[in-house]
Structure formats: C-alpha cells, structure tokens
Design a protein around this motif. Structure first.
Motif, PDB file in Angstrom:
ATOM      1  N   MET A 114       0.840  -1.196   0.000  1.00 33.54           N
ATOM      2  CA  MET A 114       0.000   0.000   0.000  1.00 33.54           C
ATOM      3  C   MET A 114       0.871   1.241   0.000  1.00 33.54           C
ATOM      4  O   MET A 114       1.183   1.804   1.028  1.00 33.54           O
TER       5      MET A 114
ATOM      6  N   TYR B 279      -8.645  -0.996   6.663  1.00 38.51           N
ATOM      7  CA  TYR B 279      -9.581  -0.625   5.601  1.00 38.51           C
ATOM      8  C   TYR B 279      -9.241  -1.290   4.270  1.00 38.51           C
ATOM      9  O   TYR B 279     -10.031  -1.241   3.338  1.00 38.51           O
ATOM     10  N   ASN B 280      -8.054  -1.861   4.166  1.00 40.10           N
ATOM     11  CA  ASN B 280      -7.634  -2.511   2.916  1.00 40.10           C
ATOM     12  C   ASN B 280      -6.949  -3.827   3.233  1.00 40.10           C
ATOM     13  O   ASN B 280      -5.807  -4.067   2.841  1.00 40.10           O
ATOM     14  N   ASP B 281      -7.666  -4.676   3.948  1.00 38.99           N
ATOM     15  CA  ASP B 281      -7.069  -5.890   4.483  1.00 38.99           C
ATOM     16  C   ASP B 281      -6.465  -6.789   3.404  1.00 38.99           C
ATOM     17  O   ASP B 281      -5.511  -7.512   3.671  1.00 38.99           O
ATOM     18  N   ALA B 282      -7.031  -6.734   2.208  1.00 36.32           N
ATOM     19  CA  ALA B 282      -6.555  -7.654   1.171  1.00 36.32           C
ATOM     20  C   ALA B 282      -5.127  -7.335   0.749  1.00 36.32           C
ATOM     21  O   ALA B 282      -4.447  -8.175   0.155  1.00 36.32           O
ATOM     22  N   ASP B 283      -4.660  -6.124   1.052  1.00 39.00           N
ATOM     23  CA  ASP B 283      -3.323  -5.723   0.624  1.00 39.00           C
ATOM     24  C   ASP B 283      -2.252  -5.909   1.703  1.00 39.00           C
ATOM     25  O   ASP B 283      -1.122  -5.475   1.535  1.00 39.00           O
TER      26      ASP B 283
END
Lengths: 427, 427
Positions: free
Chosen positions: A389, A406-410
């Motif tokens: 990120m 907020y951007n767990d997939a990354d």
C-alpha cells in the motif's frame, strides 16, 4: 527459544481509547511473556536475539471470539436469508454431513489451514454435535499454533433432518464422552460447553449443561438476541423468562467472572439483558458482518462497553463471510456509525482505536492477559507487511494501521507469534 | 480480432431481479458487440476462435460510477471524521498537491495501474482543479483500456489553502482550455463537467457550467445530499432552492435523459428530490462504503429503483476505501439490509441479484448498452478464477457468483475485455 526481541513499527492499545505507537521500536519477549515495548532497548535485554522487521507493522495477535468451523466451506452463500431460514436451508444440512468423519477431516482441514494463516492467535469455536468430528477438529487445531476453545454442539430439538440429538440424556452422555476423550490431550486446545441456542436445546438439556459447567468448572458459549424472530421464539419456548438472557440464567448457564460465558450477537439486548450479562461477567462476541448479512441489526456496542460488559469481536463464519479480523474491525466501526446515524445519536460511533482494542485486548482478555504489548501479557504478535500500500507521503504508524484495516486484502502476514512461539512465517 | 467466442461459466442479469447462468456456456463477440450467450454454440459462429475458460466465471464488466482518482493514495486514513471535516483535514490538502505535475504523474500512476487490474471496465472519475494534472490522468487512463469520463474539478469557494480557483471566470476559462486540449485526443476517455458540489461553487460558476453543458452537450457529475451538515449548508448557500437537487436545477446543471447528470450519494434525497432526479433522467451513484465510513447514512436505493430513477454503484475512493466493485456490491446489500431493519421495513433489502445488476447494467447503461451479455450489448467481460475458494460440494454458478462478492480477496481476474478488446490478462 521463547526469549527474543523483535524490531519494527509497533502499535497496540495502551487504553481502550488510545493506541500507542513506536516507530522502529523494540518488543521484548521473555519465556513467552511480553516484557514491554521500547524506543531504545533496555540494557538488561541486550543479549537477547533481535529479529529485525524494520519497516513492518507489529501488532498484538487477535482473538476471534465466535466462529463456526463447520460452516467455513459454504461462506458467502444464501446471504439473502434471515437467521432461521438460513439455518434451516443452509447451515443444518451442511452440519449434518459431519457425522461422516472423512468428510469432517477434509472440510476442517480447509478451516484450520486458513485459521493458521489468519490474523487470529486465539479463537473460540463451534464445531457440530458430532463427537468424532469435534475431536478431529481439535486435533487439527492443536497443530495450527492458535490457542482455542472448541465446543461440541448440544442440540436436541428443532435441528431438522439428521441434525438433532435423540434426547437431552443422549446429548449429555455424548458430551461426557467427548470431554473424557479430550481431557489432557492438548496444550492449546480446550473444550467449552456449547448449547447451540435456546431454540435448539430442551429445558432438560440446558439444565444438564448448567450443572456440568458448575461441576467441572467448564466455560459455556452460546447465542443471544440475534434476530427479532429468534427472540420472539425464545419467549414462547421459555415463557417464564423475563428476557432471552434470563432464559439462560434460569438454566444456570450464564457463568461468572471466573468462568465467563460468551454470548454471540446481543443485537437486541436491552438494559435488563445488559444487567444480566454484566452481573455474570459474560463476554459479548460482537459479529457485525454476520448481523448485517442476515439482516439481524446492529448491536449497540458502546452501550455495552460503557456499562462495563466484556466485549470482543467474532467473525461468525459463515454468517460472517470471512475469518479476517481486520475486516471485522472495519465492519464493527461501520456498523457503529450506522447505529449512531440511524438509531440513536446519543450512542457515539466506535473510534478506530476502540474497534482495534475490541479485536485485540477486548477479546483477548477472555484468555487472560492477552492482546496487548503491556508488560506481563502473553506474547501474541503479528508482523504485518503493508508495503504493497504505497503512499505519496510518509505515514505515521497510526495511519498505516488504520489503512491496513480498511484494505485488508493488501496486507501480508509475515510472522505470527503465539505465547512467544513463531507459529507461522511467510517469505 | 474483436470477433471470438469465450467458453466458461457465464452469469449476467437477464432482468434487474434475475441472473441468468450458463454452466459451460459460450459467449459470442462479433466486432466488439455481444451476440448472446449460448448453451450450445450456434452454427453461424462455429468458425470463430474459441477461447476456453472452462471452470471459470464469466461476468459482465463493471461500472464504477463515482471515484476520485487523486484520493487513491490516502484511502483508509482519517475515516473517523464526517464529510466536511474529512474534506478539510485530508482531502483538500492532498488534492492541492496536484498543482505539481510530477507529483500528479506519480500518484495517478498508482491509480491507473490498479484500475486496469480492477473489476471495472468503465468508470466516471473526479480529477482535481488542475488542468495539466487532469490531462495527465486522462493520458494514463487511455492506456488502461478502461472507458471513462473524467472531470477537471470546478471549485471557486470554500476549498481552503491552495485549493480554490480565483473566480468563477478563471474556473470557466480553465475549463475551456482543458476541453480544448482533450478534444479528439482519446478513443476511450471523455471529459465531463465537474462542479465539486454546491458549497465549492459560486452561483456564477454553477450558472456558467450549466450554460457550457447545454452549449457543448457535455455531461455533468457532482455530489448530492450526502451528509446532514452539507445539506443544511446548501440550504443557506442557495436560500431560494426548495431542496439540494433544486439548487442544481436552478443553475441548469441537472441534465436530461440524453445528457444525464450523475449525482453521487443521495443519502438524504426525499420524494421531492427524487422527482427532480427522475424528471431529468439523472443517475444516482450509490456509494455505500463511503456513506458508512463518513457516517453519512444509507441511501434508500430500492425507493430510487422503484421510482424509475437510474442507479449505479460508485466506490467513491477515498471515502470508500477500495476500488473493488465486488466489495461495493456486498456493501450495497449490507447497507440496504440495515436500512430495512433500522429505518423502514417497507423498503425491502436489495437482493444479491439486484445489487449485481446495479454494478453491471445499472451503472453500465450510463455508457449505452453496457453491462450485460444480452445481444447487442458492447462486449465488456471479466473472466474470474474462483478456484481458490474450495467447497465441499458442487456449487451452482449462481452460488459461486454470490460467494465471489462476499470473498472478493480470493478471486483472481484472469481476463478483462472492454468492447471486445482484451485489455488485461493474468496467468
């Protein structure tokens, strides 16, 4: 082996409201116990091995306070149904398959494989009513390194085809056999009594479980006030109860501060129910993803916290669609914001700090001094690589932490420590 | 080159309420136009090349109807703030950096890199008030293969330090220069007039934009009724307006069916506002992730659909934390369930089918016949590999599709086609 130092960008809750961060800090583990986080490594720890994770985030391990292992392989399906229809159409037929041990072995291998690689270092798990399959699950869990409580499910009514125990007596007998089989068998995996919920358990069965809990000092987990239809049904089933929580209380299954019961959901828990939960030192497992998916509603978590009730977060797979605790942190924030906006503006939304607290120390405290890097806590830690990120400016550790949720997939888990043991590592 | 057949497990909305699925079906593309989906390949297409994606899902490309490119690199930060504070503390200072073309070039490269790899085949995008940076963004977008509208933002008041145009006149002049520079420059990238929102634009500026739109038949995008404080502010700023939408109407910026305006959010749009949106053939960009993050509220999407208003889905980065349209489909469902449960039980939740429709044909229709595999539609398609999500039983295509939206992190995009062109491929 369990004494070392890890170096990196450390973040943990100092209090419920405040996250302490240390950029390029040192986190000390001695014999599996955290000896504090430092900007400069104290002299006394200078001869310990330093594992360098500079530039990566180091956060406490997370506790998934409510998850159904046998539902893992059908998550994200049938989500337009509400609770009782979803149970009957999807969950109960699937759980019935766990009478077949080979089936259970394979299905649970998917669950335990992913749990090992998840953000959770602790979990409290529902199995099914099948003893062999539950022991199989516990055997597999022991190898994940995750510390867990696991429940063989009691259910002697309203379970549908092939998923109902013959009688309260049989259910209790099987529970006894299961407890005998797992006694002393594991270092990390513990049994917990698990009456599914009032609609699944006759009065006699509930009473038997309450008695067993007292006699053997065994903890209990169940579900409470999740859905309006369920709440109404419980009132019919236990007409003498003053509320759903009181129904559990009547059967002596609400536990106490030393042997706390976990109740999942509590979406419809009012002041009366809160008093009961508080009095018994119970834990609420907040499952906001599940509660949104099954159109259950939103639990007023701030009210519970303000009342001094223990609260943690559960992913509640498969009504929650993922075991990802970062996602669960975000869901809890979003749900609380909608409760504030749509229901009651005197109940302020959860801050990021508070939701992070719930996922770490909030639920972790169910296991003792767990979920923080304060001195004396068990050393459960995650090393998270958030380098994917990118940013156009330097971010604070606090900002990076928020961004990962907020951007767990990354985010990539590089290391996972449980009680100081390195249970998972990814290059 | 743009005529071929792809084979796989096809799913698309036949109607708003119904998804048609074809296991092992054939999807025909002739000169970039879809010639239908078939269980058995019709004789007339037998000499076309067949690309075999057996076992993978084939779905229409998605339309992100509202996304802020310059906010991409700070997504997931400052999310405990509400709209106006978030704009002032995070968004405006960041957007001010885009006066520096080198900064913009680098930052936009992150956005366009990820957009190319996203589920979106179409997008409607906000840039900033900087002409050079906006042209740079459009140049980069043209290379992604994604078809987009892009707006240089107009804002001549309340922008804060270094993010406010000198006057309405300067703003309109710069808009004219920008339009001249991009005229005829691209095959896939089109300008759209973009007054930020009423609080950012003086009456004179709004009037000028309305006039420009009419003269040059240019579409408009903006924001409408997102947050209670914003709605109240607009009433002060345009006291003669009967509602926020009417304020846009007064300035002749609400468009018409042939030149439709997109309004993001519409959380607080009542019957009066709905009448205006309907009358002008406007599109609502539903941004539920953003609306939850900024504690804005939940837009009553079913009411809008029932009233015959055009609705699509926007990710609204960075108030929405991700450009992932599958996540946006899930968020829209969850938000509608909470609206039903907490606000108005006469407004039924969106079904999975309906939310999938909004993300594909709902928003796609803004670009013409886009977002479906019905005959005559432009051939925008995604090949999705969902094999990482094991199951213990055979799933229907419909079940697999639902599961991918609930577990977006486990889905891999293998191929992306826009108007029949293969714009992205991953082994």
């Amino acid at each position: 082996m369990k004494s070392f130092v890890i170096k990196g960008d450390i973040a943990f809750n100092e209090t419920r409201e405040k996250i302490k961060t240390l950029e390029n800090g040192y986190l000390v583990c001695v014999n599996g116990i955290c000896k504090g986080a430092y900007k400069k490594l104290p002299e006394e720890y200078k001869n310990l091995e330093i594992r360098d994770f500079s530039g990566q985030l180091i956060v406490p391990g997370m506790t998934d306070l409510h998850v159904h292992a046998p539902q893992y392989t059908f998550r994200g399906i049938g989500m337009d149904l509400e609770l009782l229809d979803w149970l009957n159409q999807h969950t109960f037929p699937e759980e019935a398959n766990y009478s077949n041990l080979e089936y259970a072995k394979k299905a649970y291998s998917y669950f335990t494989y992913d749990l090992k690689r998840s953000f959770s270092t602790r979990a409290v798990i529902f199995a099914t009513m099948h003893t062999d399959a539950t022991v199989e699950l516990m055997d597999q869990l022991e190898d994940t390194g995750v510390i867990s409580y696991v429940g063989r499910v009691n259910m002697d009514r309203n379970g549908g085809v092939n998923l109902e125990e013959e009688s309260a007596e049989v259910s209790l007998q099987e529970t006894g056999k299961w407890l005998d089989r797992v006694k002393g068998r594991y270092a990390r995996t513990f049994p917990i009594l698990t009456p599914r919920f009032i609609p699944s358990c006759s009065d006699e069965l509930m009473q038997g479980i309450g008695k067993l809990s007292k006699e053997q000092n065994l903890r209990i987990q169940s579900h409470l006030s999740e859905n309006p239809s369920e709440v109404a049904w419980v009132k019919e089933l236990v007409p003498q109860s003053t509320c759903y929580a009181n129904a559990y209380e009547i059967f002596d299954t609400m536990g106490n501060e030393n042997c706390p019961t976990i109740m999942a959901h509590c979406v419809y828990s009012d002041e009366k129910e809160m008093d009961i939960l508080k009095k018994h030192g119970a834990y609420i497992a907040h499952c906001s993803d599940s509660n949104m998916n099954l159109t259950s509603g939103i639990a007023p978590i701030r009210k519970f916290m303000d009342a001094g009730i223990h609260v943690g977060i559960g992913t509640d797979v498969a009504a929650g669609s993922s075991m990802n605790m970062l996602k669960a942190i975000l869901n809890a924030i979003q749900a609380s914001k909608m409760y504030y906006r749509l229901v009651d503006q005197s109940v302020k939304p959860l801050t990021f700090e508070e939701s992070f607290y719930l996922a770490t120390e909030g639920g972790g405290s169910y296991f003792g001094q767990v979920g923080s890097f304060k001195e004396g806590y068990e050393f459960d830690a995650l090393v998270l690589d958030d380098s994917k990120m990118y940013s156009m400016r330097d971010l604070t550790v606090r900002e990076r932490l928020e961004r990962t949720c907020y951007n767990d997939a990354d985010v990539v888990i590089r290391e996972k420590y449980v009680q100081g043991e390195n249970t998972f590592h990814r290059e």
